[in-house]
Design an enzyme around this catalytic site. Structure first.
Site, short mmCIF file in Angstrom:
data_model
loop_
_atom_site.label_atom_id
_atom_site.label_comp_id
_atom_site.label_asym_id
_atom_site.label_seq_id
_atom_site.Cartn_x
_atom_site.Cartn_y
_atom_site.Cartn_z
N LYS A 184 0.94 -1.27 -0.08
CA LYS A 184 0.00 -0.04 -0.09
C LYS A 184 0.71 1.10 0.15
O LYS A 184 1.29 1.46 1.06
CB LYS A 184 -0.82 0.04 1.30
CG LYS A 184 -2.20 0.75 0.95
CD LYS A 184 -2.08 2.30 0.86
CE LYS A 184 -1.74 2.91 2.04
NZ LYS A 184 -1.71 4.62 1.78
N GLU A 259 9.25 1.91 11.14
CA GLU A 259 10.43 3.03 11.35
C GLU A 259 9.59 4.23 11.28
O GLU A 259 8.79 4.68 10.20
CB GLU A 259 11.22 2.97 10.18
CG GLU A 259 12.67 3.84 10.09
CD GLU A 259 12.15 4.88 9.30
OE1 GLU A 259 12.00 6.11 9.96
OE2 GLU A 259 12.48 5.03 8.18
N CYS A 293 13.29 11.17 7.25
CA CYS A 293 13.00 10.98 8.67
C CYS A 293 14.28 11.00 9.38
O CYS A 293 14.37 11.29 10.79
CB CYS A 293 12.66 9.39 8.87
SG CYS A 293 13.54 8.15 7.88
N GLU A 391 8.67 17.10 15.14
CA GLU A 391 9.10 16.85 13.53
C GLU A 391 8.52 17.82 12.66
O GLU A 391 7.27 17.79 12.43
CB GLU A 391 8.89 15.38 13.26
CG GLU A 391 9.56 14.99 11.94
CD GLU A 391 9.38 13.37 11.71
OE1 GLU A 391 10.24 12.82 11.01
OE2 GLU A 391 8.35 13.09 11.96
#
Length: 501
Positions: A184, A259, A293, A391
């Protein structure tokens, strides 16, 4: 601004790929796909629902239980993986064009992603042929050995930053292990994922082993996570989404590899090679448009060199070329989607109240449309500031001074995330001690983000669950069954053998 580049033969309709066929959603649902330079809709994509995920999982389940793929020898699977790598390399230019167009990545950086994707398949082709498992012998008593078996249908959910390469990180070890998969991809960037089907077909991957369902996370992703016939979920994405997946996977006790987000520190000590540290820190937060990331988005600098570092870093940041992703001179392209652009710009405005603006702070001059953000640098940022703690996932960095090693470590560890850390010092003892004490799954000493594929990839705290990379990826997609064989007489207590009194 020059006329926006459009790749040739750009599809206008992106479908699912289920059981060896391209198909629309069972209910006809679609969603729009935007080009981040113009924010115009260039295609519609099939929007997967539970019914579509059910069909994909059924195909993958049948291919796993009845098909040849899990039963092939490692060498036979490796041959297919190497053919896949050959095909990816052969399409490098095309893949990079589509990836750059769909995600807004600069074309030069998109090309590197295609080559890395091919290398992922080559690496795992080599790894499964070299893979061996333990056998233990107790002379005259027992032989014990490990029988490694693919677990089943793996659900792979991937993000929109460097999508094709990150898909390869999951597809390569899952397929190498003998699993079948349902992928996906992120709804913002479905274009390059649609190329996998033809690549896999040409390489000889059996029908039903690979299935692709496009769609929104709360629809297609949710159905995949909750499906009872999907024992594994590998997810890369944002932390709060990971928490939702964790909750939804609990009912079936699924295997999870996640992750998640990061707010990684780049720590620069006064004895570091200052110019090298500036180069690395700039690349670490502004490459891939800052949408990475592992970005070193908090730069911690020792007080003695703080002013000099800030001056050099800001001057370079102001000089970074922002522009059309297809221009080879572009260093920062367009952010992936207007929703994400609005989020990043909201943090830029927050930062103006939390730090001293040294560079950027808005839309670059001459780029009136598109999701462009000028590389933005804030200095004197307090550790309690939102731009220090949260973030942002864009070309925005916070710089904070420290006085000594203890304060640097407290600042580095003072966020909920723990994915990566970058340490710049020429003191060998300090480097190792700091690396061992920093709360991060991966640490780079005097280097930017360059990773050997044999090493573990993953984070601690809110940055992830589990590790992939090398044999750890094979461990995730397989069960390790212990088999025990007796070599001698079995001395078993004889319950119930004594005569009754």
């Amino acid at each position: 601004m020059a006329e926006h580049y459009l790749p040739e033969h750009l599809p206008t309709n992106i479908q699912h790929y289920i059981d060896g066929k391209f198909v629309d959603s069972a209910g006809g649902e679609t969603f729009d796909v935007l080009d981040p330079v113009t924010n115009c809709n260039y295609a519609t994509a099939a929007a997967g629902q539970k019914a579509d995920v059910d069909l994909a999982v059924a195909a993958a389940s049948k291919a796993f239980t009845d098909g040849p793929w899990p039963r092939l020898t490692p060498r036979e699977r490796a041959r297919v993986l190497n053919k896949i790598a050959d095909a990816v390399e052969a399409q490098e230019v095309r893949l990079a064009e589509l990836e750059s167009f769909d995600s807004g990545l600069p074309i030069t950086q998109a090309r590197g992603q295609a080559l890395r994707a091919a290398e992922n398949f080559r690496f795992f082709a080599d790894l499964i042929v070299a893979q061996f498992d333990d056998a233990m012998k107790v002379p005259g008593s027992q032989i014990n050995y490990v029988n490694r078996k693919p677990i089943g249908v793996a659900g792979l959910i991937t993000p929109w930053n460097t999508p094709f390469m990150l898909e390869s990180w999951k597809l390569a070890p899952a397929l190498a292990s003998g699993c079948t998969v349902v992928l996906k991809p992120a709804e913002f960037t479905p274009l390059s994922a649609s190329l996998w089907a033809a690549i896999f077909e040409a390489a000889g991957l059996p029908r039903g082993v690979f299935n692709l369902v496009n769609g929104l996370g709360e629809e297609a992703g949710d159905a995949l996570v909750k499906h009872p016939d999907v024992p594994l979920i590998s997810f890369t994405g944002e932390t709060t989404t990971g928490q939702t997946i964790f909750r939804n996977a609990a009912t079936s006790l699924k295997g999870l590899s996640m992750e998640l987000g990061g707010k990684s520190p780049c720590v620069v000590f006064a004895d570091a090679d200052l110019d090298a540290a500036v180069d690395s820190a700039l690349f670490g937060v502004f490459s891939l448009n800052g949408e990475r990331c592992t970005a070193g988005s908090r730069i911690l600098v020792e007080r003695g060199i703080y002013d000099e570092f800030c001056e050099k870093f800001a001057a370079r940041a102001k000089n970074i070329l922002v522009g059309d992703p297809h221009d080879p001179a572009t260093e920062v392209g367009a952010l992936v989607h207007p929703e994400h652009y609005a989020k990043v710009m909201s943090y830029v405005e927050i930062g103006k109240t939390e730090g001293r603006l040294l560079a950027g702070g808005g839309r670059p001059e001459g780029l009136a449309t598109g999701n462009y953000v000028a590389p933005t640098v804030f200095a004197d940022v307090a550790p309690s500031a939102r731009i220090f703690q949260e973030e942002i996932f864009g070309p925005v960095v916070a710089i904070t001074p420290f006085e000594n090693d203890d304060e640097a470590l407290a600042l580095a560890n003072g966020v909920k995330y723990g994915l990566a850390a970058y340490i710049w010092t020429n003191n060998l003892t300090r480097a190792h001690n700091f690396a061992h004490n920093v709360e991060a799954g991966m640490v780079w000493l005097n280097s930017h983000n360059v990773r050997d594929l044999r090493t573990p990839f993953g984070g601690v705290k809110a940055s992830g669950l589990g590790h992939e990379g090398g044999f750890r990826s094979i461990d995730f997609y397989t069960d390790q069954q212990a088999v025990h064989i007796t070599l001698g007489t079995v001395h078993t207590p004889k319950f119930g053998a004594s005569s009754a009194t």
